[in-house]
Design an enzyme around this catalytic site. Structure first.
Site, PDB file in Angstrom:
ATOM      1  N   LYS A 189       0.863  -1.184   0.000  1.00 41.66           N
ATOM      2  CA  LYS A 189       0.000   0.000   0.000  1.00 41.66           C
ATOM      3  C   LYS A 189       0.894   1.226   0.000  1.00 41.66           C
ATOM      4  CE  LYS A 189      -4.470   0.924   0.222  1.00 41.66           C
ATOM      5  NZ  LYS A 189      -5.570   0.094  -0.343  1.00 41.66           N
TER       6      LYS A 189
HETATM    7  P1  NAD Z   1     -13.299   7.599  -2.998  1.00 41.06           P
HETATM    8  O1  NAD Z   1     -12.363   8.644  -2.522  1.00 41.06           O
HETATM    9  O2  NAD Z   1     -13.649   7.525  -4.439  1.00 41.06           O
HETATM   10  O3  NAD Z   1     -14.698   7.693  -2.194  1.00 41.06           O
HETATM   11  C1  NAD Z   1     -14.802   7.737  -0.811  1.00 41.06           C
HETATM   12  C2  NAD Z   1     -16.178   8.315  -0.468  1.00 41.06           C
HETATM   13  O4  NAD Z   1     -16.397   8.198   0.933  1.00 41.06           O
HETATM   14  C3  NAD Z   1     -16.336   9.800  -0.802  1.00 41.06           C
HETATM   15  O5  NAD Z   1     -17.611  10.014  -1.362  1.00 41.06           O
HETATM   16  C4  NAD Z   1     -16.264  10.480   0.578  1.00 41.06           C
HETATM   17  O6  NAD Z   1     -17.015  11.690   0.621  1.00 41.06           O
HETATM   18  C5  NAD Z   1     -16.919   9.429   1.430  1.00 41.06           C
HETATM   19  N1  NAD Z   1     -16.618   9.508   2.850  1.00 41.06           N
HETATM   20  C6  NAD Z   1     -15.439   9.735   3.486  1.00 41.06           C
HETATM   21  N2  NAD Z   1     -15.627   9.724   4.823  1.00 41.06           N
HETATM   22  C7  NAD Z   1     -16.945   9.458   5.028  1.00 41.06           C
HETATM   23  C8  NAD Z   1     -17.761   9.303   6.187  1.00 41.06           C
HETATM   24  N3  NAD Z   1     -17.245   9.411   7.402  1.00 41.06           N
HETATM   25  N4  NAD Z   1     -19.084   9.036   6.023  1.00 41.06           N
HETATM   26  C9  NAD Z   1     -19.617   8.911   4.794  1.00 41.06           C
HETATM   27  N5  NAD Z   1     -18.894   9.037   3.670  1.00 41.06           N
HETATM   28  C10 NAD Z   1     -17.584   9.317   3.788  1.00 41.06           C
HETATM   29  O7  NAD Z   1     -12.674   6.222  -2.482  1.00 41.06           O
HETATM   30  P2  NAD Z   1     -12.956   4.753  -3.021  1.00 41.06           P
HETATM   31  O8  NAD Z   1     -11.911   4.399  -3.996  1.00 41.06           O
HETATM   32  O9  NAD Z   1     -14.404   4.613  -3.368  1.00 41.06           O
HETATM   33  O10 NAD Z   1     -12.622   3.905  -1.711  1.00 41.06           O
HETATM   34  C11 NAD Z   1     -13.577   3.662  -0.672  1.00 41.06           C
HETATM   35  C12 NAD Z   1     -13.107   2.469   0.156  1.00 41.06           C
HETATM   36  O11 NAD Z   1     -13.011   1.323  -0.700  1.00 41.06           O
HETATM   37  C13 NAD Z   1     -11.731   2.614   0.805  1.00 41.06           C
HETATM   38  O12 NAD Z   1     -11.726   1.903   2.019  1.00 41.06           O
HETATM   39  C14 NAD Z   1     -10.807   1.915  -0.156  1.00 41.06           C
HETATM   40  O13 NAD Z   1      -9.631   1.451   0.471  1.00 41.06           O
HETATM   41  C15 NAD Z   1     -11.686   0.773  -0.601  1.00 41.06           C
HETATM   42  N6  NAD Z   1     -11.335   0.180  -1.886  1.00 41.06           N
HETATM   43  C16 NAD Z   1     -11.253   0.900  -3.027  1.00 41.06           C
HETATM   44  C17 NAD Z   1     -10.942   0.275  -4.231  1.00 41.06           C
HETATM   45  C18 NAD Z   1     -10.872   1.007  -5.545  1.00 41.06           C
HETATM   46  O14 NAD Z   1     -10.645   0.341  -6.582  1.00 41.06           O
HETATM   47  N7  NAD Z   1     -11.073   2.306  -5.595  1.00 41.06           N
HETATM   48  C19 NAD Z   1     -10.708  -1.092  -4.258  1.00 41.06           C
HETATM   49  C20 NAD Z   1     -10.793  -1.811  -3.086  1.00 41.06           C
HETATM   50  C21 NAD Z   1     -11.122  -1.161  -1.907  1.00 41.06           C
END
Ligand code: NAD
Length: 419
Positions: free
Chosen positions: A109
């Protein structure tokens, strides 16, 4: 006090989860000691020229937890909340995630302490290229392949790929995944994590025999993963009644008009204030009386503080470490079925793996083929975890860890790294 301090460390929580699986497996002390630490951790400080002429120094990290089963794989996070401790925890989760779905990768990471929305596009590009150069000694197609995570985008991946390629003197498309299709990205990668969450949610609903009525869903975090999950769950026939982002949530028991909500979010930058729904707090979103709850925002959202107020029957944990160990116990006790993070959000890394394979062989697949392969890999993993859970009489998270840790331990032993 000691317990309180420990629970604040994301890495200590990750180690605690690993220890639980190691206990079930009866792992030897040596292998246990090896696997509960990260292999490499790099901290970098680097300058970035800002548009106003100032130069600021940023801090970033790249951590590799384990590379016994293959090259390291893991996202890059841009967030003010990034710490070395958190990146170490997320790197460890990546090792188990790749192992539980059978990908030939280890876990890594990366992250930079920055609020990306405060930077101009040009500042973001400078920061990304500088960070990529700083971690270049670790990354590469055979060594460690970054991908998007919280706060990072396909454009950022394209800049990283370009920086690596400039150093190499030729296009190294397989150096990162989650890139735009124009530079060797894969069809279906953008929504792969959400698609995986959806496939698993449908499989779990089938297992729980919740087919009869129209199941309802609430999604916390309307970002890359959350928004595509909400759309795909809706397309699969569920009624998505609530979603939230960092600025609040919205609720409509009759179901949200997601296309109109997307338009509203694009215009306003947040989901709250949407006319066709009632505004609710982020906390209330987690407590809605839905069939399914999908936390897709960030870590430690369901804890001892609110776990007894969660009313969903099924939680598909899309965000890494969204649920604390204390909350796990409460949810288990209350019979809430969990699809744990290392399995729930593995769709992202599965299609990242497909992207890497396509780049290496310079032969690209159609989206339909990718989605079919994703469905096959993730559904097989779901039933393997479910069987382990039933056979070993452990909860779904422990079962997923047991399978993953066993695979990494086997690779460690058979390579002779630690007998
Ligand atoms: P992103 O930045 O696109 O979206 C995150 C969203 O969460 C945003 O809309 C933000 O406003 C919201 N947010 C943040 N804090 C919040 C809270 N306290 N309450 C409600 N909403 C809140 O990020 P993402 O890529 O969608 O990632 C989200 C999660 O999924 C993370 O844990 C990440 O590690 C995991 N993840 C992402 C991927 C990927 O391919 N992008 C893959 C596997 C896991």
């Amino acid at each position: 006090m000691a317990v309180e301090l420990q629970s604040k460390s994301a890495f200590a929580i990750a180690q605690r989860r690993f220890d639980a699986a190691a206990d079930v497996l009866g792992l030897s002390d040596g292998t246990r000691r090896l696997l509960r630490e990260v292999k490499r951790e790099l901290t970098v400080h680097f300058p970035v020229h800002h548009d106003d002429g100032s130069v600021r120094v940023y801090t970033g990290y790249r951590v590799q937890h384990n590379i016994n089963r293959g090259p390291a794989k893991g996202g890059i996070r841009y967030s003010p909340e990034v710490t070395l401790d958190l990146i170490k925890a997320l790197a460890m989760l990546m090792t188990w995630k790749c192992a539980v779905v059978g990908l030939p990768y280890g876990g890594a990471k990366g992250g930079v302490i920055v609020a990306p929305e405060t930077l101009s596009l040009s500042e973001l590009e400078h920061l990304t290229r500088r960070y990529a150069t700083e971690i270049a000694l670790l990354i590469g197609p055979e060594k460690d392949i970054p991908a998007p995570d919280l706060g990072t985008t396909p454009q950022i991946m394209a800049w990283i790929m370009d920086t690596v390629s400039m150093h190499a003197g030729h296009a190294v498309t397989a150096s990162v995944t989650g890139k735009p299709v124009d530079v060797g990205g894969s069809e279906g990668r953008q929504e792969a994590a959400g698609r995986g969450v959806t496939y698993l949610t449908l499989e779990a609903l089938k297992y729980l025999h919740v087919g009869e009525e129209t199941p309802t869903a609430a999604v916390q975090g309307y970002g890359k993963v959350g928004a595509s999950t909400a759309r795909l769950l809706h397309e699969a026939g569920l009624r998505v009644v609530g979603v939230s982002d960092s600025r609040g949530g919205v609720y409509n028991p009759r179901g949200l008009d997601l296309a109109a909500l997307d338009e509203h979010k694009r215009f306003r930058g947040r989901v709250s204030g949407f006319k066709k729904a009632e505004d609710i707090s982020g906390e209330e979103l987690l407590e809605l009386p839905t069939t399914v709850l999908v936390p897709a925002a960030t870590e430690q959202q369901i804890t001892a503080r609110n776990a007894d107020r969660v009313r969903a029957r099924l939680i598909t944990e899309a965000a890494n470490a969204a649920i604390s160990p204390e909350a796990d116990a409460v949810l288990n006790e209350r019979g809430v079925f969990l699809v744990p993070d290392i399995l729930a959000n593995s769709g992202g890394v599965i299609v990242s793996y497909f992207e890497w394979v396509q780049d290496l062989q310079a032969f690209f697949w159609e989206e339909e083929e990718i989605n079919t392969k994703l469905h096959h890999v993730i559904t097989r993993a779901f039933y393997e975890v479910l069987h382990a859970s039933v056979n070993k009489r452990v909860d779904m998270r422990t079962a997923a860890y047991v399978l993953a840790v066993q695979r990494v331990a086997n690779a460690t032993t058979v390579r002779g790294i630690y007998p």
